[in-house]
Write a protein that holds these residues in place. Structure first.
Motif, PDB file in Angstrom:
ATOM      1  N   GLY A  19      61.104  59.213  29.773  1.00  0.00           N
ATOM      2  CA  GLY A  19      61.243  60.670  29.664  1.00  0.00           C
ATOM      3  C   GLY A  19      59.914  61.405  29.707  1.00  0.00           C
ATOM      4  N   VAL A  20      58.907  60.830  29.108  1.00  0.00           N
ATOM      5  CA  VAL A  20      57.579  61.448  29.139  1.00  0.00           C
ATOM      6  C   VAL A  20      56.911  61.202  30.493  1.00  0.00           C
ATOM      7  N   ALA A  21      57.102  60.022  31.049  1.00  0.00           N
ATOM      8  CA  ALA A  21      56.414  59.650  32.288  1.00  0.00           C
ATOM      9  C   ALA A  21      57.026  60.275  33.541  1.00  0.00           C
ATOM     10  N   GLN A  22      58.344  60.487  33.563  1.00  0.00           N
ATOM     11  CA  GLN A  22      59.014  60.931  34.788  1.00  0.00           C
ATOM     12  C   GLN A  22      59.693  62.289  34.577  1.00  0.00           C
ATOM     13  N   GLU A  23      59.074  63.280  35.172  1.00  0.00           N
ATOM     14  CA  GLU A  23      59.473  64.663  34.958  1.00  0.00           C
ATOM     15  C   GLU A  23      60.926  64.985  35.318  1.00  0.00           C
ATOM     16  N   ASN A  24      61.454  64.427  36.379  1.00  0.00           N
ATOM     17  CA  ASN A  24      62.804  64.785  36.825  1.00  0.00           C
ATOM     18  C   ASN A  24      63.861  63.754  36.455  1.00  0.00           C
ATOM     19  N   LYS A  64      46.324  52.867  25.293  1.00  0.00           N
ATOM     20  CA  LYS A  64      46.592  52.922  23.860  1.00  0.00           C
ATOM     21  C   LYS A  64      46.883  54.316  23.300  1.00  0.00           C
ATOM     22  N   ASP A  65      46.334  55.356  23.884  1.00  0.00           N
ATOM     23  CA  ASP A  65      46.521  56.694  23.320  1.00  0.00           C
ATOM     24  C   ASP A  65      47.846  57.340  23.722  1.00  0.00           C
ATOM     25  N   TRP A  66      48.423  56.886  24.779  1.00  0.00           N
ATOM     26  CA  TRP A  66      49.633  57.501  25.313  1.00  0.00           C
ATOM     27  C   TRP A  66      50.793  57.441  24.319  1.00  0.00           C
ATOM     28  N   SER A  68      50.628  57.073  21.072  1.00  0.00           N
ATOM     29  CA  SER A  68      50.326  57.902  19.896  1.00  0.00           C
ATOM     30  C   SER A  68      50.681  59.361  20.153  1.00  0.00           C
ATOM     31  N   GLN A  69      50.485  59.813  21.383  1.00  0.00           N
ATOM     32  CA  GLN A  69      50.849  61.190  21.731  1.00  0.00           C
ATOM     33  C   GLN A  69      52.364  61.387  21.668  1.00  0.00           C
ATOM     34  N   ILE A  70      53.118  60.368  22.076  1.00  0.00           N
ATOM     35  CA  ILE A  70      54.581  60.451  21.987  1.00  0.00           C
ATOM     36  C   ILE A  70      55.001  60.534  20.517  1.00  0.00           C
ATOM     37  N   LEU A  71      54.442  59.663  19.677  1.00  0.00           N
ATOM     38  CA  LEU A  71      54.797  59.684  18.258  1.00  0.00           C
ATOM     39  C   LEU A  71      54.431  61.008  17.613  1.00  0.00           C
ATOM     40  N   SER A  72      53.293  61.541  17.962  1.00  0.00           N
ATOM     41  CA  SER A  72      52.878  62.837  17.433  1.00  0.00           C
ATOM     42  C   SER A  72      53.895  63.911  17.798  1.00  0.00           C
TER      43      SER A  72
END
Length: 149
Positions: A19-24, A64-66, A68-72
Motif C-alpha cells: 500500500g505504501v509502495a504502490q500508489e494505484n 531500514k528507515d522505510w 519505521s516511517q510506516i510504523l510512525s
C-alpha cells in the motif's frame, strides 16, 4: 452492492508494504480508507508481531528507515487497537496445528483484537482461517475493495 465497512480491521504486513509502495494498488485504497491520508473511524488491530514483520520485510525490500516511517504513520494517523499475547497462547495455537507456524502471531493479533475483517494477500493463510476458525471475515485486498469500496 457496497456493504457497510467493518469498524475493526486487521491488515496483514503485505497490505502496509504494498500500500505504501504502490500508489494505484488495492492495498493503497485500503490504507486510505482506514486513515493513512484522512481521519477515519475504522479501528486497526496491531501488535508487536505485526510491527516486527513490517520492519523486517520493509528493511529487506526498501532499507531500514522505510519500515519505521510506516510504523510512525500507523501510530500518528490510524485509530489503533494494540493487542499482545503470551508465549503460552502462541504455543496453544501451534499445538492445534491449524495455522502455519509463521502465521500464528498474525492470527493471534487479529483474534485477540476481535477483528471483524482480516485482509491479506496471503491466500494460504486466509483459506486456513476461513475453513478452520470461521472467527472473522477473511478477504484478499481485491475482495475487500470490491465488497466495501
Amino acid at each position: 452492492m457496497i456493504h457497510d465497512i467493518p469498524q475493526s480491521i486487521f491488515l496483514d504486513t503485505n497490505i502496509y508494504i504494498i500500500g505504501v509502495a504502490q500508489e494505484n494498488s488495492n492495498e493503497r485504497k485500503i490504507l486510505e480508507l482506514v486513515g493513512f491520508e484522512q481521519p477515519s473511524p475504522v479501528k486497526i488491530i496491531v501488535s508487536e508481531e505485526l510491527f516486527d514483520q513490517i520492519l523486517r520485510v520493509s528493511k529487506r525490500l526498501y532499507g531500514k528507515d522505510w519500515g519505521s516511517q510506516i510504523l510512525s504513520r500507523i501510530w500518528q494517523k490510524l485509530q489503533v487497537i494494540y493487542v499482545s499475547f503470551t508465549s503460552e497462547e502462541w504455543l496453544n495455537i501451534e499445538k492445534l496445528g491449524l495455522i502455519p507456524r509463521e502465521d500464528i502471531g498474525v492470527y493471534l493479533t487479529a483474534s485477540k483484537g476481535e477483528t471483524q475483517c482480516f485482509v491479506s494477500a496471503n491466500y494460504k493463510l486466509i483459506r486456513c482461517l476461513v475453513q478452520e476458525t470461521k472467527e472473522f471475515e477473511c478477504l484478499t485486498p481485491e475482495e475487500f475493495v470490491n465488497k466495501y469500496l
